[in-house]
Design a protein around this motif. Structure first.
Motif, short mmCIF file in Angstrom:
data_model
loop_
_atom_site.label_atom_id
_atom_site.label_comp_id
_atom_site.label_asym_id
_atom_site.label_seq_id
_atom_site.Cartn_x
_atom_site.Cartn_y
_atom_site.Cartn_z
N ASP A 132 0.82 -1.21 0.00
CA ASP A 132 0.00 0.00 0.00
C ASP A 132 0.85 1.26 0.00
OD1 ASP A 132 -2.21 -1.62 0.01
OD2 ASP A 132 -2.71 -1.30 2.13
N ALA A 133 1.98 1.23 0.71
CA ALA A 133 2.84 2.41 0.77
C ALA A 133 3.42 2.72 -0.60
CB ALA A 133 3.96 2.19 1.78
N ALA A 134 3.82 1.70 -1.35
CA ALA A 134 4.36 1.92 -2.69
C ALA A 134 3.29 2.48 -3.62
CB ALA A 134 4.92 0.62 -3.25
N ARG A 135 2.06 1.99 -3.50
CA ARG A 135 0.97 2.53 -4.32
C ARG A 135 0.73 4.00 -3.98
NH1 ARG A 135 -1.60 -1.08 -7.34
NH2 ARG A 135 -1.34 -3.29 -6.85
N LEU A 136 0.78 4.32 -2.70
CA LEU A 136 0.59 5.70 -2.29
C LEU A 136 1.70 6.59 -2.84
CD1 LEU A 136 -0.97 7.79 -0.62
CD2 LEU A 136 0.43 7.13 1.36
N ALA A 137 2.93 6.08 -2.84
CA ALA A 137 4.05 6.85 -3.38
C ALA A 137 3.84 7.14 -4.87
CB ALA A 137 5.36 6.10 -3.16
N LEU A 138 3.42 6.14 -5.63
CA LEU A 138 3.18 6.36 -7.05
C LEU A 138 2.02 7.32 -7.27
CD1 LEU A 138 3.66 2.77 -8.54
CD2 LEU A 138 5.15 4.75 -8.82
N ASP A 139 0.96 7.18 -6.47
CA ASP A 139 -0.18 8.08 -6.61
C ASP A 139 0.19 9.51 -6.25
OD1 ASP A 139 -1.74 5.97 -7.38
OD2 ASP A 139 -2.68 5.67 -5.42
N SER A 140 1.20 9.67 -5.38
CA SER A 140 1.60 11.01 -4.93
C SER A 140 2.65 11.65 -5.84
CB SER A 140 2.17 10.93 -3.51
OG SER A 140 1.24 10.37 -2.60
N ALA A 141 3.15 10.91 -6.80
CA ALA A 141 4.30 11.36 -7.58
C ALA A 141 4.04 12.68 -8.29
CB ALA A 141 4.71 10.29 -8.58
N GLN A 142 2.88 12.82 -8.94
CA GLN A 142 2.64 14.04 -9.70
C GLN A 142 2.47 15.23 -8.77
OE1 GLN A 142 -0.53 13.77 -12.52
NE2 GLN A 142 -0.29 15.87 -13.24
N ARG A 143 1.74 15.05 -7.69
CA ARG A 143 1.47 16.19 -6.79
C ARG A 143 2.72 16.64 -6.06
NH1 ARG A 143 -0.16 16.54 -1.51
NH2 ARG A 143 -0.42 14.28 -1.34
N LEU A 144 3.53 15.68 -5.58
CA LEU A 144 4.73 16.03 -4.81
C LEU A 144 5.95 16.24 -5.70
CD1 LEU A 144 4.39 13.57 -1.79
CD2 LEU A 144 3.85 16.00 -1.83
N GLY A 145 6.03 15.48 -6.79
CA GLY A 145 7.22 15.50 -7.63
C GLY A 145 7.33 16.71 -8.52
N ASP A 146 6.22 17.41 -8.77
CA ASP A 146 6.28 18.59 -9.63
C ASP A 146 7.09 19.71 -8.99
OD1 ASP A 146 4.84 17.36 -11.59
OD2 ASP A 146 2.93 18.33 -11.12
N ASP A 147 7.08 19.76 -7.68
CA ASP A 147 7.83 20.81 -6.96
C ASP A 147 8.42 20.19 -5.70
OD1 ASP A 147 8.88 23.15 -5.96
OD2 ASP A 147 6.94 23.95 -5.28
N PRO A 148 9.47 19.36 -5.84
CA PRO A 148 10.00 18.66 -4.66
C PRO A 148 10.53 19.61 -3.59
CG PRO A 148 11.43 18.35 -6.57
CD PRO A 148 10.17 18.96 -7.07
N LEU A 149 11.15 20.70 -4.00
CA LEU A 149 11.66 21.64 -3.00
C LEU A 149 10.51 22.30 -2.24
CD1 LEU A 149 14.04 23.05 -1.67
CD2 LEU A 149 13.98 24.76 -3.50
N GLY A 150 9.44 22.62 -2.96
CA GLY A 150 8.28 23.19 -2.29
C GLY A 150 7.65 22.22 -1.32
N ALA A 151 7.54 20.95 -1.73
CA ALA A 151 7.00 19.93 -0.83
C ALA A 151 7.90 19.74 0.37
CB ALA A 151 6.83 18.61 -1.58
N LEU A 152 9.22 19.76 0.13
CA LEU A 152 10.17 19.62 1.23
C LEU A 152 10.03 20.78 2.21
CD1 LEU A 152 12.64 17.88 2.17
CD2 LEU A 152 14.08 19.51 0.93
N ARG A 153 9.83 21.97 1.69
CA ARG A 153 9.71 23.15 2.53
C ARG A 153 8.46 23.09 3.42
NH1 ARG A 153 12.39 27.70 1.46
NH2 ARG A 153 12.72 27.08 -0.70
N GLU A 154 7.44 22.37 2.96
CA GLU A 154 6.20 22.29 3.72
C GLU A 154 6.23 21.20 4.79
OE1 GLU A 154 3.56 24.35 3.68
OE2 GLU A 154 4.90 25.55 2.42
#
Length: 250
Positions: free
Chosen positions: A174-196
Motif C-alpha cells: 500500500d505504501a508503494a501505491r501511495l508513493a506512485l499516486d503522490s508522484a505528480q502532486r509532490l514530484g512537480d515541486d519537490p523543494l516546495g514539498a520539502l519546505r512544507e
C-alpha cells in the motif's frame, strides 16, 4: 514508512534503499562524495567508539543524538560540515538518531543502498539496471513516526522505476501505491514539498535556507553508495553523467 517496520528476516534476500532526507543519508552521501576514504554509519555511540578504536588513524566523528550535537565529536549532522578540505582521504564515523539506525536495522539485506533526494534519479537508474526481484524502500522516519521528507525521497525513486504508473506487473504494497499516486502532486515541486514538511519548516525558519536547498536538489549527485561490511562503497549507477560533487561550504 518508518525504520521500525523493517523485518530483518523478510529483507534478507532483498535490495533495500534507506532514506533519511534530514539528514543522515544526505550527509552520508556528501561525506562520501567529498572524498572520504571510508565512511562508517553506526547505530550507537558505543559502536562508534569501538570502530574508532580499531582504526589505525584517528577518524572524524560526526552526527547527532536527539537532534543535538554530540559532545566531543568533530562535526554535527549537517552536510556542509564535511567539506573536501576536511574529509578527503580521512575515515569518518557517523551516527544519528534515526537514519544510521535505519541502515543498521536493514543490515541483513542482500544489498543495502543509501538514498536521498540528491541521488534519487541515480538510485532509480541503478535499480532499473539491477532489476532486483525484491525491493524495499525504507523511510527512516523520526522517533517511529512518518515524515514527509523521507516519503518524498521514496516518491522520487519509485516514480522513476514506474513512470507510467502501470507497475509493469510488480506486486506493490500500500505504501508503494501511495508513493506512485503522490508522484505528480509532490514530484512537480519537490523543494516546495520539502519546505512544507515539519523539518523543512524548521530549516526555513532557522536561517538554514542554503541547507534546505542543498538537501532538496533532486539529481544533483550521480553517486550511489551502498553499505558493505559496515562501511560505504560506490556502486555504478550506469548514468552517462559524472557525479556533481557537493559544494564545499564554510
Amino acid at each position: 514508512m518508518t525504520r521500525e517496520e523493517v523485518s530483518p528476516e523478510r529483507i534478507a534476500d532483498a535490495t533495500v534503499v534507506v532514506i533519511d532526507t534530514f539528514l543522515a543519508t544526505t550527509t552520508l552521501l556528501t561525506i562520501f562524495e567529498n572524498g572520504a576514504r571510508r565512511v562508517f554509519p553506526v547505530d550507537s555511540l558505543e559502536e562508534a567508539a569501538e570502530i574508532g578504536a580499531s582504526l589505525p588513524e584517528t577518524p572524524i566523528y560526526g552526527g547527532e543524538q536527539d537532534a543535538r550535537d554530540i559532545e566531543g565529536y568533530d562535526c554535527g549532522p549537517l552536510p556542509e560540515e564535511y567539506p573536501p578540505s576536511l574529509v578527503s582521504g580521512r575515515d569518518v564515523i557517523f551516527v544519528t538518531t534515526n537514519g544510521t539506525r535505519a541502515l543498521s536495522a536493514a543490515a541483513t539485506a542482500r544489498e543495502l543502498l543509501v538514498g536521498c533526494l540528491r541521488n534519487a534519479p541515480a538510485v532509480a537508474d541503478y535499480l532499473l539496471r539491477a532489476d532486483p526481484e525484491k525491493l524495499y524502500v525504507v523511510c527512516a522516519g523520526s522517533g517511529g513516526h512518518f515524515t514527509l521528507e523521507d516519503f518524498l525521497g521514496a516518491v522520487e525513486i519509485t516514480s522513476r522505476l514506474d513512470p507510467s504508473g502501470v507497475n509493469s506487473g510488480a506486486r506493490l504494497n500500500d505504501a508503494a501505491r501511495l508513493a506512485l499516486d503522490s508522484a505528480q502532486r509532490l514530484g512537480d515541486d519537490p523543494l516546495g514539498a520539502l519546505r512544507e514538511s515539519r523539518a523543512g519548516r524548521w530549516f526555513a525558519g532557522n536561517d538554514r535556507e542554503e541547507t534546505l536547498r542543498f538537501v532538496g536538489d533532486v539529481g544533483a549527485s550521480g553517486l550511489v553508495p551502498a553499505v558493505r561490511d559496515g562501511s560505504l562503497f560506490r556502486l555504478d549507477s550506469g548514468s552517462p553523467q559524472e557525479p556533481r560533487p557537493a559544494p564545499e561550504r564554510s
